[in-house]
Structure formats: C-alpha cells, structure tokens
Design a protein around this motif. Structure first.
Motif, PDB file in Angstrom:
ATOM      1  N   PRO A 171       0.832  -1.208   0.000  1.00 12.33           N
ATOM      2  CA  PRO A 171       0.000   0.000   0.000  1.00 12.33           C
ATOM      3  C   PRO A 171       0.868   1.260   0.000  1.00 12.33           C
ATOM      4  CG  PRO A 171       0.079  -0.950   2.183  1.00 12.33           C
ATOM      5  CD  PRO A 171       0.759  -1.928   1.277  1.00 12.33           C
ATOM      6  N   THR A 172       0.261   2.368  -0.303  1.00  8.12           N
ATOM      7  CA  THR A 172       0.971   3.639  -0.289  1.00  8.12           C
ATOM      8  C   THR A 172       1.399   3.999   1.134  1.00  8.12           C
ATOM      9  OG1 THR A 172      -1.125   4.810  -0.042  1.00  8.12           O
ATOM     10  CG2 THR A 172      -0.276   4.540  -2.281  1.00  8.12           C
ATOM     11  N   VAL A 173       2.354   4.906   1.220  1.00  5.64           N
ATOM     12  CA  VAL A 173       2.851   5.353   2.524  1.00  5.64           C
ATOM     13  C   VAL A 173       1.716   5.912   3.371  1.00  5.64           C
ATOM     14  CG1 VAL A 173       4.284   7.060   3.701  1.00  5.64           C
ATOM     15  CG2 VAL A 173       5.208   5.794   1.757  1.00  5.64           C
ATOM     16  N   PHE A 174       0.865   6.745   2.750  1.00  4.14           N
ATOM     17  CA  PHE A 174      -0.190   7.372   3.540  1.00  4.14           C
ATOM     18  C   PHE A 174      -1.213   6.366   4.049  1.00  4.14           C
ATOM     19  CE2 PHE A 174      -1.428   8.023  -0.948  1.00  4.14           C
ATOM     20  CZ  PHE A 174      -2.687   7.448  -0.977  1.00  4.14           C
ATOM     21  N   GLU A 175      -1.480   5.324   3.295  1.00  7.88           N
ATOM     22  CA  GLU A 175      -2.412   4.295   3.755  1.00  7.88           C
ATOM     23  C   GLU A 175      -1.820   3.515   4.929  1.00  7.88           C
ATOM     24  OE1 GLU A 175      -4.538   0.142   2.279  1.00  7.88           O
ATOM     25  OE2 GLU A 175      -3.841   1.557   0.761  1.00  7.88           O
ATOM     26  N   ALA A 176      -0.530   3.171   4.824  1.00 11.35           N
ATOM     27  CA  ALA A 176       0.137   2.436   5.896  1.00 11.35           C
ATOM     28  C   ALA A 176       0.216   3.271   7.170  1.00 11.35           C
ATOM     29  CB  ALA A 176       1.537   2.019   5.452  1.00 11.35           C
ATOM     30  N   VAL A 177       0.513   4.557   7.018  1.00  7.32           N
ATOM     31  CA  VAL A 177       0.598   5.448   8.180  1.00  7.32           C
ATOM     32  C   VAL A 177      -0.768   5.572   8.846  1.00  7.32           C
ATOM     33  CG1 VAL A 177       0.985   7.833   8.933  1.00  7.32           C
ATOM     34  CG2 VAL A 177       2.594   6.750   7.356  1.00  7.32           C
TER      35      VAL A 177
ATOM     36  N   ASP B 138       6.423   4.069  -1.695  1.00  2.00           N
ATOM     37  CA  ASP B 138       6.633   5.520  -1.661  1.00  2.00           C
ATOM     38  C   ASP B 138       6.866   6.006  -3.087  1.00  2.00           C
ATOM     39  OD1 ASP B 138       7.222   8.127  -1.209  1.00  2.00           O
ATOM     40  OD2 ASP B 138       8.891   7.779   0.165  1.00  2.00           O
ATOM     41  N   ARG B 139       5.838   6.569  -3.693  1.00  2.00           N
ATOM     42  CA  ARG B 139       5.953   7.010  -5.087  1.00  2.00           C
ATOM     43  C   ARG B 139       6.687   8.339  -5.208  1.00  2.00           C
ATOM     44  NH1 ARG B 139      -0.001   4.674  -6.428  1.00  2.00           N
ATOM     45  NH2 ARG B 139      -0.647   6.335  -5.028  1.00  2.00           N
ATOM     46  N   ASN B 140       7.006   8.955  -4.065  1.00  2.00           N
ATOM     47  CA  ASN B 140       7.778  10.195  -4.067  1.00  2.00           C
ATOM     48  C   ASN B 140       9.215   9.978  -3.578  1.00  2.00           C
ATOM     49  OD1 ASN B 140       6.226  12.560  -4.980  1.00  2.00           O
ATOM     50  ND2 ASN B 140       4.778  11.894  -3.407  1.00  2.00           N
ATOM     51  N   LYS B 141       9.635   8.719  -3.548  1.00  2.00           N
ATOM     52  CA  LYS B 141      10.954   8.377  -3.024  1.00  2.00           C
ATOM     53  C   LYS B 141      12.072   9.122  -3.746  1.00  2.00           C
ATOM     54  CE  LYS B 141      13.765   4.359  -1.767  1.00  2.00           C
ATOM     55  NZ  LYS B 141      13.854   2.868  -1.801  1.00  2.00           N
ATOM     56  N   LYS B 142      11.967   9.256  -5.060  1.00  2.00           N
ATOM     57  CA  LYS B 142      13.017   9.900  -5.853  1.00  2.00           C
ATOM     58  C   LYS B 142      12.643  11.319  -6.276  1.00  2.00           C
ATOM     59  CE  LYS B 142      14.692   5.500  -7.683  1.00  2.00           C
ATOM     60  NZ  LYS B 142      14.981   4.688  -8.909  1.00  2.00           N
ATOM     61  N   THR B 143      11.608  11.843  -5.639  1.00  2.00           N
ATOM     62  CA  THR B 143      11.142  13.186  -5.980  1.00  2.00           C
ATOM     63  C   THR B 143      11.688  14.214  -5.001  1.00  2.00           C
ATOM     64  OG1 THR B 143       9.072  12.239  -6.823  1.00  2.00           O
ATOM     65  CG2 THR B 143       9.097  14.609  -6.395  1.00  2.00           C
ATOM     66  N   ASN B 144      12.096  15.349  -5.499  1.00  2.00           N
ATOM     67  CA  ASN B 144      12.527  16.442  -4.634  1.00  2.00           C
ATOM     68  C   ASN B 144      11.282  17.156  -4.120  1.00  2.00           C
ATOM     69  OD1 ASN B 144      13.713  18.547  -3.294  1.00  2.00           O
ATOM     70  ND2 ASN B 144      14.407  19.625  -5.137  1.00  2.00           N
ATOM     71  N   VAL B 145      10.866  16.787  -2.939  1.00  2.00           N
ATOM     72  CA  VAL B 145       9.617  17.321  -2.393  1.00  2.00           C
ATOM     73  C   VAL B 145       9.817  18.646  -1.662  1.00  2.00           C
ATOM     74  CG1 VAL B 145       8.575  15.030  -2.189  1.00  2.00           C
ATOM     75  CG2 VAL B 145       9.862  15.987  -0.262  1.00  2.00           C
ATOM     76  N   ASN B 146      11.025  19.173  -1.710  1.00  2.00           N
ATOM     77  CA  ASN B 146      11.308  20.432  -1.019  1.00  2.00           C
ATOM     78  C   ASN B 146      11.007  21.657  -1.872  1.00  2.00           C
ATOM     79  OD1 ASN B 146      12.260  19.265   1.432  1.00  2.00           O
ATOM     80  ND2 ASN B 146      14.175  18.734   0.404  1.00  2.00           N
ATOM     81  N   THR B 147      10.535  21.449  -3.089  1.00  2.00           N
ATOM     82  CA  THR B 147      10.180  22.585  -3.939  1.00  2.00           C
ATOM     83  C   THR B 147       8.892  23.221  -3.427  1.00  2.00           C
ATOM     84  OG1 THR B 147       8.858  21.218  -5.438  1.00  2.00           O
ATOM     85  CG2 THR B 147      11.218  21.414  -5.924  1.00  2.00           C
TER      86      THR B 147
END
Length: 241
Positions: free
Chosen positions: A64-70, A196-205
């Motif tokens: 499952p996605t990170v948010f679902e697991a959390v 985690d579909r944002n694992k390789k994404t720069n989420v700091n933008t």
C-alpha cells in the motif's frame, strides 16, 4: 463445556483472584488453574487474554501507499492494537482468482473492531479529499505520474493532520507485548511494506510543499468520534463524510 464457556469461567476466577480477601483470592486462583489444566487451556491462549482480530479492506494492495500504511498504523496505536496485512484470494469477473490484502487489527476486544471501523471511515474521507484535490488543484497537470505523486503528498499531509493526536498517546506496553507474542505465533503475516511514489522526488520545492500544506489543511476537517456505551459495548464512531 465448550471452550468459550470454560474461558469465561477462568476469566471470572482470575478476576476473583485479585480480591482483597486472601483466602478468596487463593481459592479463585486454584480454581482457575484447575480449569486450565483440565481443559488444556494455556495462559497465553488468545481467547483467555481477550485478543481478537478485525479485518477491513483498504486499497487491497500488497504494498500500500505510505499514507495508507501510516493511517492504519496510527489508528492501531490509538487503540493499543497492531496492524498487519493479510492476503486472501477473491474471485473477480475480469481477473478470475486474485489475491487481495486487507488490514487486520489485532488487540484486546473490542479495540480491533473499533480500529477497523475507524480506518474504514477515515480512508473513505481521505479518498474523497484526494479526488477533490486532484479535480480542483491538479486539473492542469498533464503527466499522470506527476499528478499521482503530488496527490500522494497531499494525502500524506492529510493523514499527518488527521492522526496528529494519535502520535502523542503512550501505548500500554504490557498489552502491546502480549499482542506481539500472539502475532509472532501466526504465519504469513506482514506489517505492510509501503510504496513511496515520491521516493526519488525532490519534495522540497514550493510546489510540492504547497501540496503537503493543502493536505495538512484538509486533514483538519477529518472527523472521528469514539463513544463507549456503559463500559461494555462500544457505539459506532460518529463521522461526517
């Protein structure tokens, strides 16, 4: 006597064994031990401890996605439960036999049933919030992968805010240990490996941080009210969709 009746009698004896009357307590403990020996009931028997399970379907995914697991694990902590994933086969018209994974909440009755209902309620609210966010904020995003990643970040923010109070609770360590012992005796269970579909994404933008902030803001509207009836039977959690 059937096992359920024996378990109830043992529980009553164990309760009496805590009596302030020394002789009454000793007699009750002896009676409990007699029942356990006669009917081959172990002290760690889940039914004797009061440990139960309740399953609820989320996305159905093995990862499952990170948010679902959390979300699942936060609710479990709230109610002194453990959340695991359990796969079962289901027949579908299009795919035939398919393995579907449900969240299983394990804990002391009636906590698992409340936890499973809480997850169902919040997960539905989360999916609705995600859909609204995509339609209103991401309608100009043409690349599907980018839209999914940004929506995921929104959902992570939503879950963080909706379960904020959960993270500040202190679990009952004795109960947690007993539940974990029960889980360790089971086979083919998983705590859930998240995707985690944002694992390789720069989420700091700024763009991605805005998505996270939008999720945090929307998560404040999540509703989940727990009521207990007379200390014995729980009422269904009050919600607003």
């Amino acid at each position: 006597m059937n096992k359920k009746t024996v378990i109830e009698k043992i529980k009553k004896c164990l309760a009496l064994s805590k009596s302030a009357n020394q002789h009454e307590a000793a007699a009750a403990l002896r009676q409990a031990m007699t029942f356990m020996e006669k009917y081959n009931i172990d002290a760690d028997d889940p039914e004797l401890l009061g440990i139960t399970e309740a399953a609820i379907l989320g996305s159905g995914s093995r990862k499952p996605t990170v948010f679902e697991a959390v979300l699942a694990n936060s609710i479990a902590r709230l109610l002194n439960c453990k959340a695991i994933l359990n796969g079962t086969y289901k027949v579908t018209p299009s795919l035939g036999l398919k393995k579907q994974y449900s969240w299983v909440f394990i804990g002391f009755d009636p906590a698992p049933e409340i936890a499973s209902y809480a997850f169902d309620v919040l997960y539905k609210q989360l999916k609705k919030a995600r859909s609204i966010f995509i339609n209103e904020n991401l309608k100009r995003v043409k690349i599907k992968a980018n839209k999914v990643k940004r929506a995921d970040l929104f959902c992570e923010g939503w879950v963080i805010e909706a379960t904020k109070l959960v993270s500040e609770l202190n679990p009952d360590k004795e109960k947690t240990t007993q539940i974990q012992h029960y889980i360790d005796q089971q086979k083919n269970v998983s705590n859930g490996e998240a995707t985690d579909r944002n694992k390789k994404t720069n989420v700091n933008t700024d763009r991605y941080q805005d998505d996270l902030s939008a999720g945090l803001q929307a998560g404040r509207n999540a509703k989940l009210n727990n009521a207990v009836n007379g200390g014995e039977q729980h009422k269904r959690l009050g919600t607003t969709a």
